[in-house]
Every structure is written in C-alpha cells, then in structure tokens.
Design a protein around this motif. Structure first.
Motif, PDB file in Angstrom:
ATOM      1  N   UNK A 254       0.831  -1.207   0.000  1.00  0.00           N
ATOM      2  CA  UNK A 254       0.000   0.000   0.000  1.00  0.00           C
ATOM      3  C   UNK A 254       0.861   1.251   0.000  1.00  0.00           C
ATOM      4  N   UNK A 255       0.409   2.229  -0.745  1.00  0.00           N
ATOM      5  CA  UNK A 255       1.057   3.534  -0.732  1.00  0.00           C
ATOM      6  C   UNK A 255       2.393   3.604  -1.442  1.00  0.00           C
ATOM      7  N   UNK A 256       2.818   2.543  -2.063  1.00  0.00           N
ATOM      8  CA  UNK A 256       4.091   2.597  -2.796  1.00  0.00           C
ATOM      9  C   UNK A 256       3.899   3.338  -4.108  1.00  0.00           C
ATOM     10  N   UNK A 257       4.992   3.847  -4.657  1.00  0.00           N
ATOM     11  CA  UNK A 257       4.915   4.431  -5.996  1.00  0.00           C
ATOM     12  C   UNK A 257       6.042   3.880  -6.850  1.00  0.00           C
ATOM     13  N   UNK A 258       5.705   3.663  -8.104  1.00  0.00           N
ATOM     14  CA  UNK A 258       6.577   2.928  -9.019  1.00  0.00           C
ATOM     15  C   UNK A 258       6.642   3.672 -10.346  1.00  0.00           C
TER      16      UNK A 258
END
Ligand code: UD1
Ligand code: CA
Length: 484
Positions: free
Chosen positions: A329-333
């Motif tokens: 959750x909440x990761x950015x890629x």
C-alpha cells in the motif's frame, strides 16, 4: 409448466480445424480478452450452473485439453471430424450413463461473445414454451454461410437447411441458425439416427430437428436481437472484432463499478483482472492475467501489468512494466520502472525511473529512485538505494542472493557482488564495488583512492594547442588565460 429445476448439461463442439485462422494454433485456443475462445464457452457454461460440461476436441485435442485443465470440463475426443451431428454424439457419450434427466445445451468453442443472460433467456424460453428442441436464431440481411431457418405459413419452425443444400428461395431467408440449441434428454438417443445423406456427406446436428418433429415433439426458435453475440470468430478479423466487443463490455462493467478510464478505447483489461473502487487507468494501460488492483490505485499511461497485485493507493507512473509482483500500500513505481517476477514491495516503497527488480523483497519505505538493478535481494526497511546501484547476482553460471539490512545507505553507482550481506544502518560509499560483507553500522569504501594532480589540464591541452584553437574555442581561451 416450470422445469427450471431440471439439471443442465453442456456440450461444447470444438473439434474443427478453423483453417481460415491461418494458424499453427487450434482456432478455439486463440485468446480473446485474455482467455482462449473455448474457455469463454466453458466459463459461461459454468455460470449457467451446468452439471456436466463436455468439450468435444479433435484438432489440437491435446493442446485444447491442456488449456482447459482445471476448469472442471470433461473431454470427448472426436478423432475424425465427420460433422456436428457426429461431434454431438461423441460429446453425449461422455455424459455419465443413466443421467438423461437433464436439458442439454450445445455451444461452439468459437463464440466468446455469447452472454450468460442470452443463454438464460434461451433456456427460460425453452421451458416457457414446453419445447423439446429450441434453436437460438437471429436475422441478418445476408445469412450466407449459415443454415437457414425454414418456417411454415404459421411461423412454425419446419427445417434447417444448410447453405449447400438450399434452393435460391431458401438462400434468401434471413433467419439463420446460430448452432446453439437447448434440447431435452431424448437428444442423445435421437441423434443416433442422424445420417450423412447430404451433399457434404457429413452428419448434421441440424437433422435433429426433423427427428424431434417425427416424434411429435415441440420445436421452437428463440430469435435474438444482438446477432453479434453468436457470430463466431472464424478468422483474424473476426478475432479482432470479438476482442473490441469484449473490451468494450469489460471496460463498461468496470466503469459502472467505480473505475475511471481516461480512454476506454485504448485500455485493455483482461477478463481475469480484478479492480477495486476509485482505480484510475490512464490511456494505453494493459492489465493481464491475475492482476488485482486494490482501491484507489492509479496506473499511468502505457503501463503493462501482468499477474500483478497492487495494494491500496499504489501509484504506477507511465511506461512501467510489472509482472508477477506484489506492491504494498502507498508505494509508488515508475515512470519507466520494471518489476519482474518475485518482486515483493512493502508499504510506502519508492521505485523510480529505470529501476529493475527481480526476486526482490523490499521492506517498508525503501527508496530506489533511479537507474538500479536489484536482483535476488532482500532489503530492510528505510534503506536508501542510490542511483545506479547494481546488485551483481550472476557469476556467469549461478545466481547468488544478497541481504541488505534496514536503514542502510547505499551510495550512488555502487556494485554489490553477490552473495553479500550488508548489516543494518551500514553505509556503502558511492562508486564502491563491494566484494566483502559490511557489518552493522560500518562504512565500506571499496574504490580506488583519489589522486588529484594540480595543473594537469594545462599540460595536457597545451600539448595540442593548435588542435584546441581549431576545435574548442572556449578551452583555447582558458589556456591563454592560464599562461598569463
Ligand atoms: C453449423 C450448422 C449451421 C449453422 C452454423 C453456425 C450444422 C450441420 N450446421 O454450420 O446450420 O448456421 O453451424 O455457425 O450443424 N465441429 C466439430 N466436429 C465436426 C464438425 C464441427 O467439433 O465434425 C465443431 C466446429 O469446431 C465448430 C462447430 O462444430 O465449433 C460448427 O462447425 P462448423 O463446421 O463451423 O459448422 P457449419 O458447417 O458452419
Ligand atoms: Ca461455422
């Protein structure tokens, strides 16, 4: 009369070659919206609550059966394709003996657009009419290639006449046989009497109609409006049309369920994908396989996700490729990131542009912002992976694992030569080629010691002053100033 409780068996005819596909792959295995065509038929049969689903296989039987393994379908081999009537008998023979209490639905393996609701209506109509044999039909301006439905003056269905045997008047008939039928439990025994005395020398399943009528049984046709549903995909053009129709149908369902699509025409979501609410998909996004996106996920333009699981609120930026990865959750890629199989990201992980991960477990709040390769690696929470970091996991023959602790700072352009362990809170100096383990809290510097040679440039360029004047005017000026 209510026979709605009668069990349903489904026989799917899929033994034909499909030469017009011009393919090494059996026709019914050509995928549409993420499933082989024949798997769509099996799926709709399952959704109808079928008791038994039999798929009649012939061309590429082994491949077709392998593709349907695990769907609960049973198989009947039709060694030689002697016609639809013969194929039906092969299928019926695979139904358990003594269970002739069911309605039998016949489907083909190349009609992926056929909707559950349409078939429910067909079966309901079969029951409402107390029919013994109900044909799904449609009307088109030109029914060339199809069997035509011949009715009497009162509209009763009398015969189905195949193209090859039709008279000019019969060819002008616009009502065509879709090849989908519901029949009562007598069909398998009646079908034994189908012969092959026709111009094609084939056993025609359509002859069942006359056999039912010979028994004094009721025969009905159920005419559908949306004929596109039953037009089989016979060639690559039909395949592409089916793809577009299904994409539209799938995308519409997702939008109704709370997904934003910036450009539905360019968004391709396979049927096997699951999307939460407030998911946003930018143009050109492709979602494949067992991909699951939780609520509030955003996927940027032209990203391709295959078997990817993205937890709540994950943001994937444009042009990223994600396969077999789980993103917390909440990761950015991304943008331009590549997550390969075995990637597991904790919560709040940041993966920036041109970062590739493979078999990599990154704990919460790890940051790898730029240009890195992270393969066969485990990284603890809050570790910062500098730009250009390479985990060199391959020695030319074998792959080796690397473990990096929590709170580690890896300087830019470091190479960690596996197998390697870097302890918690350690530092790795930029540009290091780390070939020994780094203990907790230590600084590792593994690079040539810097030498600084004063006045070196002046000597170097001065030695080729004429060339410098000709090609590098700024540097020539600098050299002049150095002399003064
Ligand atoms: C059949 C119908 C025709 C109908 C049309 C709809 C007959 C005699 N005619 O025609 O009235 O308008 O479908 O598409 O049934 N198959 C087998 N084994 C065989 C022959 C066929 O499994 O020996 C399968 C094919 O893979 C295909 C389906 O049955 O999925 C229909 O076969 P196809 O040859 O396309 O039937 P048509 O002659 O077009
Ligand atoms: Ca056909």
């Amino acid at each position: 009369m209510n026979n709605d409780n009668r069990p349903l068996d489904v026989i799917i005819l899929a033994a034909g070659q499909g030469t017009r596909m011009q393919s090494a792959l059996p026709k019914v295995l050509h995928p549409v919206a993420g499933r082989p065509m024949v798997a769509w038929s099996v799926k709709v049969a399952r959704e109808l609550g079928a008791r038994h689903v039999v798929v009649v296989t012939g061309h590429g039987a082994g491949q077709v059966e392998a593709a349907l393994a695990g769907t609960g379908a049973r198989f009947a081999r039709q060694e030689r394709q002697l016609g639809t009537g013969h194929a039906f008998l092969c299928g019926a023979a695979a139904l358990p003996a003594g269970e002739d209490d069911a309605d039998i639905l016949v489907l083909y393996g190349d009609t992926p657009l056929l909707r559950l609701e349409t078939l429910r209506e067909l079966i309901a109509e079969h029951h409402r009419q107390a029919s013994a044999f109900t044909i799904l039909t449609g009307r088109v301006p030109d029914a060339t290639g199809y069997g035509r439905i011949i009715r009497d003056a009162d509209g009763n269905v009398m015969r189905i006449v195949e193209e090859k045997a039709a008279t000019p008047e019969e060819r002008a008939v616009r009502e065509f046989n879709s090849g989908v039928y519901v029949m009562d439990g007598r069909a398998p025994s009646l079908a034994q009497r189908i012969g092959n005395e026709n111009p094609a020398g084939e056993y025609y399943l359509t002859d069942l109609l006359a056999l039912y009528r010979g028994e004094g049984a009721r025969v009905r046709a159920y005419v559908i409006d949306e004929v596109d549903e039953v037009l089989g995909a016979n060639d690559r053009l039909g395949l592409a049309q089916a793809e577009v129709s299904l994409r539209h149908r799938i995308n519409t369902a997702h939008m109704r369920a709370g997904v934003t699509l910036h450009d539905p025409d360019t968004t391709r979501i396979e049927d096997t994908v699951t999307l939460g609410r407030d998911v946003t998909l930018e143009p050109g996004v492709i979602l494949r396989g067992e991909t699951r996106l939780a609520d509030g996920v955003t996927v940027g333009a032209y990203s391709v996700l295959t078997d990817a699981v993205l937890e709540t609120g994950v943001v994937v930026k444009a042009h990223s490729v994600v396969e077999g990865a789980h993103v917390g959750a909440g990761s950015d890629v991304g943008p331009f990131a590549r997550l390969r199989p075995g990637t597991v990201l904790g919560t709040g992980v940041h993966i920036g542009n041109f970062v590739e991960t493979k078999n990599a477990r990154l704990s919460a709040d790890v940051k790898a912002g730029h240009l890195a390769y992270l393969g066969d690696v485990e990284i603890g929470a809050e570790t910062n992976v500098g730009a250009g970091t390479i985990v060199a996991n391959f020695d030319g023959v074998n792959k080796h694992p690397t473990r990096i602790g929590a709170g580690v700072f890896i300087g830019s352009n470091a190479t960690l030569i596996a197998p390697r362990v870097v302890g918690d809170a350690a530092f790795v100096a930029a540009g290091s080629a780390v070939h020994e383990d780094v203990p907790e809290g230590a600084l590792a510097v593994a690079r040539g010691k810097q030498r600084t040679l004063e006045g070196w440039s002046r000597r170097y360029w001065g030695g080729m002053r004429d060339k410098v004047r000709e090609k590098l005017p700024w540097l020539a000026g600098w050299l002049e100033r150095q002399r003064g």
